[in-house]
Design a protein around this motif. Structure first.
Motif, short mmCIF file in Angstrom:
data_model
loop_
_atom_site.label_atom_id
_atom_site.label_comp_id
_atom_site.label_asym_id
_atom_site.label_seq_id
_atom_site.Cartn_x
_atom_site.Cartn_y
_atom_site.Cartn_z
N GLY A 320 0.77 -1.23 0.00
CA GLY A 320 0.00 0.00 0.00
C GLY A 320 0.80 1.28 0.00
O GLY A 320 0.41 2.27 -0.64
N ALA A 321 1.95 1.30 0.69
CA ALA A 321 2.73 2.54 0.81
C ALA A 321 3.22 3.10 -0.52
O ALA A 321 3.32 4.33 -0.66
CB ALA A 321 3.91 2.32 1.77
N PRO A 322 3.55 2.27 -1.53
CA PRO A 322 3.98 2.86 -2.81
C PRO A 322 2.96 3.80 -3.43
O PRO A 322 3.34 4.66 -4.24
CB PRO A 322 4.21 1.63 -3.70
CG PRO A 322 4.60 0.55 -2.75
CD PRO A 322 3.75 0.80 -1.53
N ALA A 323 1.68 3.68 -3.07
CA ALA A 323 0.69 4.61 -3.59
C ALA A 323 0.97 6.03 -3.11
O ALA A 323 0.73 7.00 -3.84
CB ALA A 323 -0.71 4.17 -3.16
N ILE A 324 1.49 6.17 -1.87
CA ILE A 324 1.84 7.50 -1.36
C ILE A 324 2.99 8.09 -2.17
O ILE A 324 2.93 9.24 -2.63
CB ILE A 324 2.22 7.40 0.12
CG1 ILE A 324 1.05 6.85 0.95
CG2 ILE A 324 2.67 8.75 0.65
CD1 ILE A 324 1.38 6.65 2.40
N VAL A 325 4.04 7.29 -2.37
CA VAL A 325 5.20 7.77 -3.14
C VAL A 325 4.78 8.09 -4.57
O VAL A 325 5.20 9.11 -5.14
CB VAL A 325 6.32 6.71 -3.12
CG1 VAL A 325 7.55 7.22 -3.87
CG2 VAL A 325 6.69 6.34 -1.69
N GLY A 326 3.96 7.23 -5.16
CA GLY A 326 3.51 7.48 -6.52
C GLY A 326 2.71 8.76 -6.65
O GLY A 326 2.85 9.50 -7.64
N ALA A 327 1.86 9.05 -5.66
CA ALA A 327 1.07 10.27 -5.71
C ALA A 327 1.96 11.51 -5.67
O ALA A 327 1.74 12.47 -6.41
CB ALA A 327 0.06 10.28 -4.56
N VAL A 328 2.98 11.48 -4.82
CA VAL A 328 3.90 12.62 -4.73
C VAL A 328 4.68 12.78 -6.03
O VAL A 328 4.81 13.89 -6.57
CB VAL A 328 4.86 12.43 -3.54
CG1 VAL A 328 5.92 13.53 -3.53
CG2 VAL A 328 4.09 12.44 -2.22
N VAL A 329 5.21 11.67 -6.55
CA VAL A 329 5.98 11.73 -7.79
C VAL A 329 5.10 12.18 -8.95
O VAL A 329 5.49 13.02 -9.77
CB VAL A 329 6.62 10.37 -8.10
CG1 VAL A 329 7.29 10.38 -9.47
CG2 VAL A 329 7.65 10.02 -7.03
N GLY A 330 3.88 11.65 -9.03
CA GLY A 330 2.99 12.00 -10.13
C GLY A 330 2.60 13.46 -10.14
O GLY A 330 2.46 14.07 -11.20
N ALA A 331 2.44 14.06 -8.95
CA ALA A 331 2.02 15.47 -8.87
C ALA A 331 3.17 16.43 -9.08
O ALA A 331 2.95 17.58 -9.44
CB ALA A 331 1.36 15.73 -7.52
N THR A 332 4.40 15.99 -8.87
CA THR A 332 5.54 16.90 -8.97
C THR A 332 6.35 16.70 -10.25
O THR A 332 6.81 17.67 -10.85
CB THR A 332 6.47 16.73 -7.76
OG1 THR A 332 6.82 15.34 -7.62
CG2 THR A 332 5.78 17.17 -6.48
N VAL A 333 6.54 15.46 -10.67
CA VAL A 333 7.36 15.18 -11.86
C VAL A 333 6.50 15.20 -13.13
O VAL A 333 6.79 15.90 -14.09
CB VAL A 333 8.09 13.84 -11.71
CG1 VAL A 333 8.90 13.54 -12.97
CG2 VAL A 333 9.00 13.87 -10.50
N ASN A 334 5.45 14.41 -13.14
CA ASN A 334 4.50 14.38 -14.26
C ASN A 334 5.21 14.12 -15.59
O ASN A 334 5.05 14.85 -16.57
CB ASN A 334 3.70 15.68 -14.33
CG ASN A 334 2.46 15.55 -15.21
OD1 ASN A 334 2.00 14.45 -15.48
ND2 ASN A 334 1.93 16.67 -15.65
N ASN A 335 6.03 13.07 -15.63
CA ASN A 335 6.76 12.69 -16.84
C ASN A 335 6.13 11.43 -17.41
O ASN A 335 6.11 10.38 -16.75
CB ASN A 335 8.24 12.46 -16.50
CG ASN A 335 9.07 12.19 -17.74
OD1 ASN A 335 8.93 11.17 -18.37
ND2 ASN A 335 9.94 13.13 -18.07
N ALA A 336 5.59 11.52 -18.62
CA ALA A 336 4.85 10.40 -19.21
C ALA A 336 5.75 9.19 -19.44
O ALA A 336 5.34 8.05 -19.24
CB ALA A 336 4.20 10.84 -20.52
N GLU A 337 6.99 9.43 -19.87
CA GLU A 337 7.88 8.31 -20.16
C GLU A 337 8.27 7.56 -18.89
O GLU A 337 8.31 6.33 -18.86
CB GLU A 337 9.12 8.82 -20.90
CG GLU A 337 8.78 9.32 -22.31
CD GLU A 337 9.92 10.07 -22.95
OE1 GLU A 337 10.72 10.65 -22.20
OE2 GLU A 337 10.00 10.09 -24.18
#
Length: 393
Positions: A320-337
């Motif tokens: 479950g915890a990777p969802a937290i890291v993914g949310a932070v990365v997705g909102a700040t990096v937003n790199n499709a590749e």
């Protein structure tokens, strides 16, 4: 290692090293001499730019562009909705695969669509459409707290709720355990298809400088091979087949990587204003991901598999915890590749888990899979699909 084995290894490595050096020398010579022997290309230069990220701040639009074509690109003018705007950045030509940041001075309005047109020095117009202008969230403490809360809601809590059914599932007999494992395989099959679909969609939105859909396949293959090598290593150290805890750990890792990709999607949607926060989001993901908790503890339902409580806690966090890291990365990096590659990694991990669980589905009669097992697999797919319809993101 005996002296004979060492001598045999030296005899094998010496010709291999010489072959690699010979190939490298031949390729270097081809690169140096081959390019000079070919005629110059005729016609205008091929100019291609891809916008990788877009940020909106007060009175400014920030674009990160990458040259995905073969020739350098010089940006002469920039227009937003056919209006000329001042910009800073990219003073020098952008060479192949290099990236630059353009800072556009423009009083954009929240919720409006925009089209950015970049005019190159040769007169080529490269357009980038923005469907919805939303202020880019700043990485403040409150922002990270919100992303952590979202990740907890959609990742950790649902998985833990599903894992709480372990005591009930342990009361089942051997045949019921087999059906539970088959149900788990069905859940994972749906996650595999879902991950591939999301990865290909995100990969198609990338500029293609480093690959689009290919990154999904690359990530899946690399993750599958690495996890297979790790599993073989563990089997050699601890022979006797995969234990329930080891299978549960593999399931948790695979689901965790998938939830990381899920967090990426949530964070990216939040960053561009497409995520409706509310009870529907929480309830939808809770129902959808509770089944993942069931999948993690299914290998632990046999009486011989009774790990301590702290191991169950670690399994829940791994999933479950990777969802937290993914949310932070997705909102700040937003790199499709990057997102496509990581979603592919999740797919490869889940496929490896399915391979691990498959031998447990066969009954004692000549290793054949019964009709009820097939129906349980189908049930897992249907349940995961049905709960996925409740996810509003």
């Amino acid at each position: 290692m005996t002296q004979a084995d060492a001598a045999e290894r030296r005899r094998w490595w010496l010709p291999a090293a010489l072959s690699v050096l010979l190939i490298a020398a031949a390729l270097a010579g081809l690169a140096v001499l081959g390019g000079h022997s070919l005629p110059d290309r005729v016609g205008p230069p091929v100019e291609e730019l891809s916008v990788e990220t877009t940020r909106f701040t007060s009175g400014e639009i920030e674009l990160t562009v990458r040259n995905t074509g073969p020739d350098p690109v010089s940006i002469g003018q920039v227009f937003v909705n056919d209006v000329y705007v001042d910009f800073a950045g990219a003073e020098d030509p952008i060479r192949r695969l290099e990236s630059e940041t353009l800072l556009l001075k423009y009083p954009w309005q929240d919720g409006q669509p925009y089209t950015v047109s970049m005019l190159t020095s040769t007169g080529v117009v490269i357009e980038h459409a923005i469907a919805l202008a939303v202020a880019t969230p700043e990485p403040t403490l409150s922002f990270f707290a919100l992303m952590a809360l979202l990740g907890t809601y959609v990742g950790i809590l649902p998985v833990v709720l599903g894992m709480m059914l372990l005591p009930v599932m342990r009361q089942a007999g051997e045949s019921m355990v087999r059906l539970l494992l088959a149900f788990t395989v069905g859940l994972l099959l749906f996650l595999t298809v879902d991950g591939i679909s999301e990865g290909l969609e995100i990969g198609g939105m990338s500029g293609g400088a480093f690959g689009g859909a290919e990154l999904v396949i690359l990530g899946a293959v690399v993750a599958f091979l690495i996890l297979t090598a790790v599993d073989r290593y563990l089997r050699d150290r601890h022979p006797g087949g995969a234990t329930g805890v080891r299978l549960a750990a593999m399931v948790a890792v695979g689901i965790g990587l998938h939830n990381f990709g899920e967090g990426l999607a949530i964070g990216s949607a939040y960053a561009i204003g497409e995520l409706a926060l509310g009870a529907s989001l929480v309830v939808g993901f809770a129902l959808h991901n509770t089944t993942e908790g069931i999948a993690i503890v299914a290998p632990l339902t046999r009486r011989a598999s009774r790990p301590p409580l702290w191991i169950l806690g670690v399994l829940g966090l791994a999933a479950g915890a990777p969802a937290i890291v993914g949310a932070v990365v997705g909102a700040t990096v937003n790199n499709a590749e990057l997102s496509a590659l990581l979603l592919g990694v999740g797919v490869g991990a889940i496929v490896q888990v399915i391979v691990q669980l498959a031998p447990s589905l066969a009954g004692s009669a000549r290793g054949k899979v019964g009709g009820t097992v097939v129906l349980a697999i189908l049930g897992g797919v249907v349940v995961m699909y049905g709960t996925g319809l409740l996810v509003p993101a």
